[in-house]
Design an enzyme around this catalytic site. Structure first.
Site, PDB file in Angstrom:
ATOM      1  N   GLU A  49       0.842  -1.198   0.000  1.00  8.70           N
ATOM      2  CA  GLU A  49       0.000   0.000   0.000  1.00  8.70           C
ATOM      3  C   GLU A  49       0.879   1.251   0.000  1.00  8.70           C
ATOM      4  O   GLU A  49       1.882   1.324   0.708  1.00  8.70           O
ATOM      5  CB  GLU A  49      -0.910   0.027   1.231  1.00  8.70           C
ATOM      6  CG  GLU A  49      -1.784   1.294   1.289  1.00  8.70           C
ATOM      7  CD  GLU A  49      -2.720   1.301   2.472  1.00  8.70           C
ATOM      8  OE1 GLU A  49      -3.706   0.545   2.424  1.00  8.70           O
ATOM      9  OE2 GLU A  49      -2.450   2.047   3.441  1.00  8.70           O
TER      10      GLU A  49
ATOM     11  N   PRO B 206      -0.631   9.105  -1.146  1.00  9.03           N
ATOM     12  CA  PRO B 206      -0.149  10.293  -1.864  1.00  9.03           C
ATOM     13  C   PRO B 206       0.725  11.173  -0.975  1.00  9.03           C
ATOM     14  O   PRO B 206       0.282  11.613   0.086  1.00  9.03           O
ATOM     15  CB  PRO B 206      -1.440  11.022  -2.257  1.00  9.03           C
ATOM     16  CG  PRO B 206      -2.511   9.983  -2.212  1.00  9.03           C
ATOM     17  CD  PRO B 206      -2.108   9.056  -1.105  1.00  9.03           C
TER      18      PRO B 206
ATOM     19  N   LYS C 200       2.847  14.625   0.201  1.00  7.48           N
ATOM     20  CA  LYS C 200       2.350  15.994   0.301  1.00  7.48           C
ATOM     21  C   LYS C 200       3.088  16.968  -0.604  1.00  7.48           C
ATOM     22  O   LYS C 200       2.597  18.073  -0.852  1.00  7.48           O
ATOM     23  CB  LYS C 200       2.452  16.471   1.753  1.00  7.48           C
ATOM     24  CG  LYS C 200       1.542  15.706   2.707  1.00  7.48           C
ATOM     25  CD  LYS C 200       1.679  16.219   4.132  1.00  7.48           C
ATOM     26  CE  LYS C 200       0.761  15.458   5.084  1.00  7.48           C
ATOM     27  NZ  LYS C 200       0.880  15.941   6.477  1.00  7.48           N
TER      28      LYS C 200
ATOM     29  N   TYR D 142     -22.844   4.475   3.483  1.00  8.03           N
ATOM     30  CA  TYR D 142     -22.033   3.349   3.925  1.00  8.03           C
ATOM     31  C   TYR D 142     -21.219   2.789   2.759  1.00  8.03           C
ATOM     32  O   TYR D 142     -21.565   2.984   1.584  1.00  8.03           O
ATOM     33  CB  TYR D 142     -22.917   2.244   4.506  1.00  8.03           C
ATOM     34  CG  TYR D 142     -23.722   2.666   5.702  1.00  8.03           C
ATOM     35  CD1 TYR D 142     -23.102   3.017   6.901  1.00  8.03           C
ATOM     36  CD2 TYR D 142     -25.112   2.699   5.639  1.00  8.03           C
ATOM     37  CE1 TYR D 142     -23.856   3.399   8.010  1.00  8.03           C
ATOM     38  CE2 TYR D 142     -25.867   3.078   6.735  1.00  8.03           C
ATOM     39  CZ  TYR D 142     -25.238   3.430   7.915  1.00  8.03           C
ATOM     40  OH  TYR D 142     -25.970   3.816   9.003  1.00  8.03           O
TER      41      TYR D 142
ATOM     42  N   TYR E  36     -12.431  -5.893   9.862  1.00  7.31           N
ATOM     43  CA  TYR E  36     -11.925  -5.329  11.121  1.00  7.31           C
ATOM     44  C   TYR E  36     -11.854  -6.411  12.204  1.00  7.31           C
ATOM     45  O   TYR E  36     -12.759  -6.550  13.023  1.00  7.31           O
ATOM     46  CB  TYR E  36     -12.830  -4.185  11.577  1.00  7.31           C
ATOM     47  CG  TYR E  36     -12.943  -3.074  10.558  1.00  7.31           C
ATOM     48  CD1 TYR E  36     -11.965  -2.090  10.476  1.00  7.31           C
ATOM     49  CD2 TYR E  36     -14.015  -3.023   9.675  1.00  7.31           C
ATOM     50  CE1 TYR E  36     -12.056  -1.072   9.542  1.00  7.31           C
ATOM     51  CE2 TYR E  36     -14.113  -2.012   8.734  1.00  7.31           C
ATOM     52  CZ  TYR E  36     -13.131  -1.036   8.668  1.00  7.31           C
ATOM     53  OH  TYR E  36     -13.224  -0.041   7.734  1.00  7.31           O
TER      54      TYR E  36
ATOM     55  N   TYR F 155       1.496  -2.524   4.646  1.00  3.49           N
ATOM     56  CA  TYR F 155       1.338  -1.077   4.723  1.00  3.49           C
ATOM     57  C   TYR F 155       2.747  -0.479   4.770  1.00  3.49           C
ATOM     58  O   TYR F 155       3.374  -0.404   5.825  1.00  3.49           O
ATOM     59  CB  TYR F 155       0.529  -0.704   5.961  1.00  3.49           C
ATOM     60  CG  TYR F 155      -0.888  -1.227   5.923  1.00  3.49           C
ATOM     61  CD1 TYR F 155      -1.751  -0.851   4.896  1.00  3.49           C
ATOM     62  CD2 TYR F 155      -1.364  -2.122   6.881  1.00  3.49           C
ATOM     63  CE1 TYR F 155      -3.052  -1.326   4.845  1.00  3.49           C
ATOM     64  CE2 TYR F 155      -2.669  -2.599   6.828  1.00  3.49           C
ATOM     65  CZ  TYR F 155      -3.506  -2.204   5.811  1.00  3.49           C
ATOM     66  OH  TYR F 155      -4.790  -2.684   5.745  1.00  3.49           O
TER      67      TYR F 155
END
Length: 628
Positions: free
Chosen positions: A21, A24, A26, A130, A153, A276
């Protein structure tokens, strides 16, 4: 390709899939740095990558740009995050359209977090409440074009801890069209495995992809774990606390902890890992190497073709490219992005449409003048230039102006010969050794489906002094197997090729398929590449101040030397292409280049004007049409 299909292949083969993953950045410099990192991480072999979406689409334009870059330029299968938060239907439609046009076929549908200035999440008028609503909408608008991922989750989410309710919501999202599940990050493997078992018991059968957060530093580890309210196993705390102020030690111990966590997940039958990365590479790469999921050199274990594919909307079936862009795939994609069709099975005519102009983004030399001078120094003699090329071949340098990536493992077969040529002032740009029937599974030369065999002709492309090219061409003519194209910056072009059509230099034979010829040499493409090659050299020269010895030297080479490619059409031959250069060298490597008089075994060679007339451009239809 749909992520669910890629995951199905992983389960069928028993080999775990992994993915990354990105988010973007900054700043514009951060974006460029990330693009470079994504390009490098491609070679780790991820099944896909995903790109996050800012709250309310605050960075939607950059997310779409990143998806296009990853999918089309880098050739990574990409999944775009899309959230409901503060998103009007028109904005969702625009994002889906951009993803579609980029060739992206995967969306992770999320409700998302509220904007920072909003304490409570609320749907805007005309928006979606949702993630379930978003899943239904994407499915209704695009049918099966998009694989739709949904979030899971195992430890609850910010505004809902009741696992019964969360499981009901997850089942609804899957029943509405969700085809895979990506979980929040966690470190409690026992809880995750129990959650997976419960999903299966509830009738949720789609692939589950666990979210893995590698450990960069102790402070970042605690901050992210606490921010996501993840349970940290006590043995992790005990292992990391004593070394918390030593970042290198934390990464090393963290690598082992995360790798063991991944092994337990895989042992439970979950053959997918989603990292991640936080836009960083090293910690993720360390875990993958610990799991033996990538080679130590970071080279992908499977290649569909010998060059990196683009996965843009109309490029997925592209399977033929000229060899000249072997080390500059991003430039090739940029210069051909406006083509209506891309070669599939045969090359066709590259003059219609033409290659794009050289001012397109990403084609010129990368980096600032200061950065490039730091990388390649301030050469003042031809020996200085040749030393730069030698250092690249010895992996002391990672790039050259004509190569945006380090030298490949394939070059090891001819590394000594290439170094020898460069030390004699013959500057090699691109090359490949001959290959006679290597298995498609070969770790260096292999590509394509299993059970096949691959072949290639020896190929060499180099910059050569005009005083040496006559002798070299005469030697090529005395062979019966070699063809060449040569051209200088001004367009003085020569060839002994009897045909303007493509000459396959790489091909493969695979069970149940026609012969695949993915890499070719072809006249018109070479002339398009010539413009780019000399432009790159000129860009390099312009990194140095006007009038400086370095600028004068590089400019002299660009303005006077020839770019030549040579193909040994006898793929059984292993070294014949290098025999052409016996005794050829630039004599005064350490003197002023303008006054040096290269020699061949001590003799001055014939000037270029004395070339056999059969090599003149006017006798070659392809050269004549393009140059006129």
């Amino acid at each position: 390709m749909h992520i669910s299909k890629k995951l199905a292949e992983a389960y069928a083969s028993g080999t775990p899939a992994f993915s990354f993953e990105f988010f973007p950045p900054k700043t514009s410099q951060g974006v460029q740095n990330l693009y470079d990192r994504m390009d490098r991480m491609h070679d780790l072999g991820p099944s896909f990558v995903d790109v996050t979406w800012g709250a309310g689409g605050s960075q939607s334009h950059l997310t779409c740009e990143m998806v296009h870059f990853a999918q089309t330029v880098v050739g990574l299968e990409t999944c775009m995050h899309l959230t409901c938060t503060d998103m009007a239907k028109e904005k969702v439609d625009g994002a889906l359209s951009e993803a579609y046009k980029a060739g992206c076929t995967n969306i992770l549908a999320l409700r998302g977090d509220p904007p920072r200035d909003t304490e409570k999440w609320e749907a805007i008028e005309g928006g979606f409440r949702y993630a379930l609503d978003l899943v239904k909408y994407i499915k209704a608008q695009y049918g099966d074009h998009f694989d739709i991922g949904v979030a899971g989750y195992p430890e609850g989410c910010d505004d809902q801890k009741d696992q019964d309710i969360l499981m009901e919501h997850l089942k609804q999202k899957v029943d509405a069209g969700g085809t895979f599940i990506v979980t929040q990050m966690f470190y409690d493997v026992d809880n995750f495995c129990a959650w997976v078992d419960r999903c299966r018991a509830e009738g949720i059968t789609v692939p589950i992809v666990p979210g893995i957060m590698p450990i960069q530093t102790h402070a970042a580890f605690l901050r992210r774990a606490n921010g996501m309210q993840c349970k940290i196993p006590q043995n992790w705390i005990d292992a990391l606390e004593p070394i918390k102020n030593d970042d290198a030690a934390v990464r090393e111990v963290g690598k082992g902890l995360v790798a063991e966590m991944c092994r337990r997940i895989i042992h439970h039958g979950v053959l997918a890992l989603h990292f991640y990365t936080m836009n960083l590479a090293q910690s993720t790469k360390m875990v993958l190497e610990e799991l033996n999921l990538v080679s130590q050199g970071g080279t992908p274990t499977k290649k569909a073709l010998p060059w990196r594919q683009s996965l843009g909307l109309s490029r997925r079936e592209e399977d033929v490219r000229p060899v000249f862009w072997k080390n500059r795939h991003k430039s090739y994609v940029a210069r051909t992005q406006d083509w209506d069709e891309f070669p599939n099975g045969r090359w066709g005519d590259s003059r219609s449409p033409a290659f794009g102009e050289l001012d397109a983004y990403g084609i010129g030399l990368k980096g600032t003048n200061e950065q490039n001078i730091k990388t390649w120094g301030k050469p003042e003699t031809l020996r200085d230039i040749s030393d730069i090329f030698v250092r690249f071949l010895q992996n002391d340098l990672k790039t050259l102006p004509w190569s945006e990536a380090p030298v490949t493992d394939e070059a090891q077969d001819i590394k000594n010969e290439l170094i020898d040529l460069n030390r004699r002032g013959l500057l090699t740009i691109t090359s490949q050794p001959s290959v006679n029937g290597a298995k498609s599974s070969d770790p260096v030369h292999g590509w394509g489906p299993p059970g096949g065999y691959v072949y290639q002709k020896a190929y060499l492309e180099l910059l050569i002094s005009p005083a040496l090219i006559t002798e070299l061409i005469d030697r090529i003519d005395r062979t019966q197997t070699m063809t060449f194209h040569a051209v200088d910056k001004a367009g003085d072009a020569r060839t002994n090729s009897s045909s303007e059509g493509p000459n396959a230099v790489t091909w493969g034979v695979f069970p149940g398929k026609e012969i695949v010829q993915p890499t070719i040499v072809e006249t018109v493409s070479f002339l398009a590449w010539k413009d780019e090659a000399f432009r790159l050299g000129t860009d390099w020269a312009n990194c140095h101040p006007a009038g400086s010895p370095s600028r004068q030297l590089i400019d002299y080479i660009m303005n006077n030397w020839y770019l030549i490619n040579i193909v040994d059409n006898d793929f059984h031959s292993s070294g014949g292409i290098f025999d052409l250069f016996d005794g050829l060298q630039v004599q005064e490597l350490d003197g002023p280049l303008e006054s040096s008089r290269p020699t061949v075994n001590g003799l001055s060679p014939k000037p270029i004007a004395e070339l056999n007339g059969t090599h003149k451009v006017t006798n070659n239809k392809a050269f004549e049409e393009v140059l006129n």
